[in-house]
Design a protein around this motif. Structure first.
Motif, PDB file in Angstrom:
ATOM      1  N   VAL A  47      11.350 -11.109 -31.823  1.00 13.14           N
ATOM      2  CA  VAL A  47      11.193 -10.150 -30.727  1.00 13.14           C
ATOM      3  C   VAL A  47      11.391  -8.749 -31.317  1.00 13.14           C
ATOM      4  CG1 VAL A  47      12.209  -9.338 -28.570  1.00 13.14           C
ATOM      5  CG2 VAL A  47      11.928 -11.789 -28.970  1.00 13.14           C
ATOM      6  N   PRO A  48      10.394  -7.846 -31.166  1.00 20.84           N
ATOM      7  CA  PRO A  48      10.495  -6.546 -31.840  1.00 20.84           C
ATOM      8  C   PRO A  48      11.416  -5.529 -31.167  1.00 20.84           C
ATOM      9  CG  PRO A  48       8.373  -6.751 -30.761  1.00 20.84           C
ATOM     10  CD  PRO A  48       9.077  -8.051 -30.572  1.00 20.84           C
ATOM     11  N   THR A  49      11.428  -5.477 -29.840  1.00 21.53           N
ATOM     12  CA  THR A  49      12.254  -4.468 -29.162  1.00 21.53           C
ATOM     13  C   THR A  49      13.019  -5.096 -28.002  1.00 21.53           C
ATOM     14  OG1 THR A  49      10.470  -3.807 -27.674  1.00 21.53           O
ATOM     15  CG2 THR A  49      10.675  -2.574 -29.725  1.00 21.53           C
ATOM     16  N   VAL A  50      14.257  -4.642 -27.825  1.00 25.54           N
ATOM     17  CA  VAL A  50      15.111  -5.057 -26.717  1.00 25.54           C
ATOM     18  C   VAL A  50      15.647  -3.772 -26.084  1.00 25.54           C
ATOM     19  CG1 VAL A  50      17.179  -6.348 -26.051  1.00 25.54           C
ATOM     20  CG2 VAL A  50      15.752  -7.178 -27.929  1.00 25.54           C
ATOM     21  N   ALA A  51      15.639  -3.721 -24.757  1.00 26.22           N
ATOM     22  CA  ALA A  51      16.073  -2.506 -24.074  1.00 26.22           C
ATOM     23  C   ALA A  51      16.981  -2.839 -22.894  1.00 26.22           C
ATOM     24  CB  ALA A  51      14.857  -1.725 -23.581  1.00 26.22           C
ATOM     25  N   CYS A  52      17.819  -1.871 -22.532  1.00 28.87           N
ATOM     26  CA  CYS A  52      18.641  -1.974 -21.335  1.00 28.87           C
ATOM     27  C   CYS A  52      17.784  -1.524 -20.154  1.00 28.87           C
ATOM     28  CB  CYS A  52      19.852  -1.057 -21.441  1.00 28.87           C
ATOM     29  SG  CYS A  52      20.941  -1.448 -22.817  1.00 28.87           S
ATOM     30  N   GLY A  53      17.837  -2.280 -19.070  1.00 28.09           N
ATOM     31  CA  GLY A  53      17.113  -1.886 -17.864  1.00 28.09           C
ATOM     32  C   GLY A  53      17.791  -0.734 -17.147  1.00 28.09           C
ATOM     33  N   GLN A  54      19.100  -0.591 -17.327  1.00 30.39           N
ATOM     34  CA  GLN A  54      19.894   0.505 -16.780  1.00 30.39           C
ATOM     35  C   GLN A  54      20.950   0.871 -17.801  1.00 30.39           C
ATOM     36  OE1 GLN A  54      20.445  -1.760 -12.743  1.00 30.39           O
ATOM     37  NE2 GLN A  54      21.359   0.261 -12.562  1.00 30.39           N
ATOM     38  N   ALA A  55      21.434   2.114 -17.739  1.00 34.46           N
ATOM     39  CA  ALA A  55      22.463   2.561 -18.673  1.00 34.46           C
ATOM     40  C   ALA A  55      23.851   2.094 -18.262  1.00 34.46           C
ATOM     41  CB  ALA A  55      22.444   4.077 -18.783  1.00 34.46           C
ATOM     42  N   SER A  56      24.082   1.872 -16.961  1.00 31.05           N
ATOM     43  CA  SER A  56      25.393   1.435 -16.499  1.00 31.05           C
ATOM     44  C   SER A  56      25.270   0.823 -15.113  1.00 31.05           C
ATOM     45  CB  SER A  56      26.377   2.615 -16.466  1.00 31.05           C
ATOM     46  OG  SER A  56      25.927   3.590 -15.539  1.00 31.05           O
ATOM     47  N   GLY A  57      26.343   0.152 -14.682  1.00 32.14           N
ATOM     48  CA  GLY A  57      26.343  -0.461 -13.359  1.00 32.14           C
ATOM     49  C   GLY A  57      27.691  -1.057 -13.033  1.00 32.14           C
ATOM     50  N   LEU A  58      27.807  -1.575 -11.830  1.00 27.91           N
ATOM     51  CA  LEU A  58      29.043  -2.212 -11.389  1.00 27.91           C
ATOM     52  C   LEU A  58      29.089  -3.661 -11.850  1.00 27.91           C
ATOM     53  CD1 LEU A  58      29.234  -0.762  -7.767  1.00 27.91           C
ATOM     54  CD2 LEU A  58      30.499  -0.004  -9.802  1.00 27.91           C
ATOM     55  N   ILE A  59      30.285  -4.194 -11.964  1.00 28.75           N
ATOM     56  CA  ILE A  59      30.469  -5.558 -12.458  1.00 28.75           C
ATOM     57  C   ILE A  59      29.839  -6.586 -11.520  1.00 28.75           C
ATOM     58  CG2 ILE A  59      32.716  -6.043 -11.394  1.00 28.75           C
ATOM     59  CD1 ILE A  59      31.830  -6.842 -14.997  1.00 28.75           C
ATOM     60  N   ALA A  60      29.685  -6.254 -10.258  1.00 30.03           N
ATOM     61  CA  ALA A  60      29.166  -7.205  -9.274  1.00 30.03           C
ATOM     62  C   ALA A  60      27.668  -7.453  -9.423  1.00 30.03           C
ATOM     63  CB  ALA A  60      29.482  -6.710  -7.867  1.00 30.03           C
ATOM     64  N   VAL A  61      26.972  -6.618 -10.154  1.00 29.84           N
ATOM     65  CA  VAL A  61      25.520  -6.790 -10.304  1.00 29.84           C
ATOM     66  C   VAL A  61      25.190  -7.253 -11.714  1.00 29.84           C
ATOM     67  CG1 VAL A  61      24.949  -5.075  -8.546  1.00 29.84           C
ATOM     68  CG2 VAL A  61      25.175  -4.365 -10.919  1.00 29.84           C
ATOM     69  N   ALA A  69       7.187  -8.844 -26.047  1.00 31.80           N
ATOM     70  CA  ALA A  69       6.805 -10.116 -26.664  1.00 31.80           C
ATOM     71  C   ALA A  69       6.493  -9.886 -28.141  1.00 31.80           C
ATOM     72  CB  ALA A  69       5.595 -10.699 -25.956  1.00 31.80           C
ATOM     73  N   PRO A  70       6.768 -10.860 -28.982  1.00 31.73           N
ATOM     74  CA  PRO A  70       6.450 -10.710 -30.407  1.00 31.73           C
ATOM     75  C   PRO A  70       4.940 -10.708 -30.632  1.00 31.73           C
ATOM     76  CG  PRO A  70       7.313 -12.903 -29.974  1.00 31.73           C
ATOM     77  CD  PRO A  70       7.416 -12.138 -28.696  1.00 31.73           C
ATOM     78  N   PRO A  71       4.496 -10.094 -31.715  1.00 29.05           N
ATOM     79  CA  PRO A  71       3.060 -10.047 -31.999  1.00 29.05           C
ATOM     80  C   PRO A  71       2.494 -11.432 -32.301  1.00 29.05           C
ATOM     81  CG  PRO A  71       4.309  -9.168 -33.846  1.00 29.05           C
ATOM     82  CD  PRO A  71       5.288  -9.424 -32.742  1.00 29.05           C
ATOM     83  N   THR A  72       1.254 -11.643 -31.887  1.00 30.29           N
ATOM     84  CA  THR A  72       0.584 -12.919 -32.152  1.00 30.29           C
ATOM     85  C   THR A  72      -0.630 -12.725 -33.050  1.00 30.29           C
ATOM     86  OG1 THR A  72      -0.702 -12.691 -30.124  1.00 30.29           O
ATOM     87  CG2 THR A  72       1.348 -13.954 -29.975  1.00 30.29           C
ATOM     88  N   THR A  73      -0.691 -11.608 -33.757  1.00 30.90           N
ATOM     89  CA  THR A  73      -1.802 -11.362 -34.671  1.00 30.90           C
ATOM     90  C   THR A  73      -1.627 -12.209 -35.922  1.00 30.90           C
ATOM     91  OG1 THR A  73      -0.580  -9.489 -35.585  1.00 30.90           O
ATOM     92  CG2 THR A  73      -2.188  -9.009 -33.854  1.00 30.90           C
ATOM     93  N   GLY A  74      -2.701 -12.367 -36.654  1.00 32.77           N
ATOM     94  CA  GLY A  74      -2.654 -13.194 -37.868  1.00 32.77           C
ATOM     95  C   GLY A  74      -2.412 -14.637 -37.482  1.00 32.77           C
ATOM     96  N   ASN A  75      -1.368 -15.229 -38.023  1.00 33.53           N
ATOM     97  CA  ASN A  75      -1.058 -16.611 -37.682  1.00 33.53           C
ATOM     98  C   ASN A  75       0.111 -16.712 -36.699  1.00 33.53           C
ATOM     99  OD1 ASN A  75       0.895 -15.848 -39.515  1.00 33.53           O
ATOM    100  ND2 ASN A  75       0.904 -17.785 -40.610  1.00 33.53           N
ATOM    101  N   VAL A 119      17.789 -11.546 -28.220  1.00 32.80           N
ATOM    102  CA  VAL A 119      16.711 -12.283 -27.562  1.00 32.80           C
ATOM    103  C   VAL A 119      15.866 -12.980 -28.628  1.00 32.80           C
ATOM    104  CG1 VAL A 119      14.726 -12.128 -26.020  1.00 32.80           C
ATOM    105  CG2 VAL A 119      16.662 -10.576 -25.705  1.00 32.80           C
ATOM    106  N   TYR A 120      15.680 -14.292 -28.459  1.00 35.63           N
ATOM    107  CA  TYR A 120      14.892 -15.105 -29.383  1.00 35.63           C
ATOM    108  C   TYR A 120      13.674 -15.660 -28.660  1.00 35.63           C
ATOM    109  CZ  TYR A 120      19.123 -15.049 -32.189  1.00 35.63           C
ATOM    110  OH  TYR A 120      20.213 -14.653 -32.917  1.00 35.63           O
ATOM    111  N   ALA A 121      12.513 -15.599 -29.291  1.00 35.75           N
ATOM    112  CA  ALA A 121      11.309 -16.228 -28.754  1.00 35.75           C
ATOM    113  C   ALA A 121      11.386 -17.720 -29.051  1.00 35.75           C
ATOM    114  CB  ALA A 121      10.061 -15.619 -29.388  1.00 35.75           C
ATOM    115  N   THR A 122      10.915 -18.547 -28.121  1.00 39.58           N
ATOM    116  CA  THR A 122      10.916 -19.996 -28.341  1.00 39.58           C
ATOM    117  C   THR A 122       9.553 -20.574 -27.976  1.00 39.58           C
ATOM    118  OG1 THR A 122      11.732 -20.523 -26.125  1.00 39.58           O
ATOM    119  CG2 THR A 122      13.378 -20.194 -27.849  1.00 39.58           C
ATOM    120  N   ARG A 123       9.244 -21.680 -28.582  1.00 38.65           N
ATOM    121  CA  ARG A 123       8.034 -22.446 -28.265  1.00 38.65           C
ATOM    122  C   ARG A 123       8.344 -23.896 -28.603  1.00 38.65           C
ATOM    123  NH1 ARG A 123       2.424 -21.117 -27.732  1.00 38.65           N
ATOM    124  NH2 ARG A 123       1.152 -22.973 -28.014  1.00 38.65           N
TER     125      ARG A 123
END
Length: 153
Positions: A47-61, A69-75, A119-123
């Motif tokens: 997986v090339p990039t991982v991001a936070c959807g928000q910078a902060s929040g409450l513990i209840a959420v 998604a990882p690239p599928t070019t080549g093989n 985050v790991y891609a699986t198949r």
């Protein structure tokens, strides 16, 4: 006498070896319904990039995490799901997702500290190499030292 017999035996083998040999032939065969196939190899990229959807929040959420998604070019082959691992001094856990986003439950933050999200891609049984990026979730404490929220970076 033994020498004479040995000489005669060796001479006989040489004469037999020089005798007529069958002619070499070229032969070919095929079988109806016989099918050939080729094999190709594939790789499940990280997986090339991982991001936070928000910078902060409450513990209840839940803590939103997104990735590309990882690239599928080549093989490269396309993943069918993703495994999200989070572990650190604040707690640990794991979940799966069939999309490129997930909410890490705020309840995973059991004590003051941090979680590193990978985050790991699986198949099927395949799992990609370690992701190229991770994110760190840190607990935020209230006035009485109780976990009230989180930050993500």
């Amino acid at each position: 006498m033994r020498r004479a017999l040995t000489v005669v035996a060796v001479a006989g083998m040489l004469v037999a070896g020089l005798g007529v040999h069958p002619a070499t032939t070229e032969a070919a065969w095929s079988r109806d319904g016989f099918v050939t196939s080729t094999a190709v190899s594939g790789v499940l990229n990280a997986v090339p990039t991982v991001a936070c959807g928000q910078a902060s929040g409450l513990i209840a959420v839940s803590i939103p995490i997104t990735w590309t998604a990882p690239p599928t070019t080549g093989n490269g082959v396309a993943p069918t799901a993703y495994r999200i691992d989070y572990a650190g001094t604040a707690g640990s856990g794991s979940t799966t997702s069939s999309t490129t986003s997930v909410g890490v439950p705020g309840s995973a933050l059991t004590v003051a500290g941090t979680l590193v999200v990978s985050v790991y891609a699986t198949r099927g049984a395949w799992v990609s190499p370690a992701p190229l990026q991770t994110r760190t979730i840190t607990t935020t404490l209230g006035a009485l030292g109780i976990i009230v929220g989180w930050t993500c970076a």
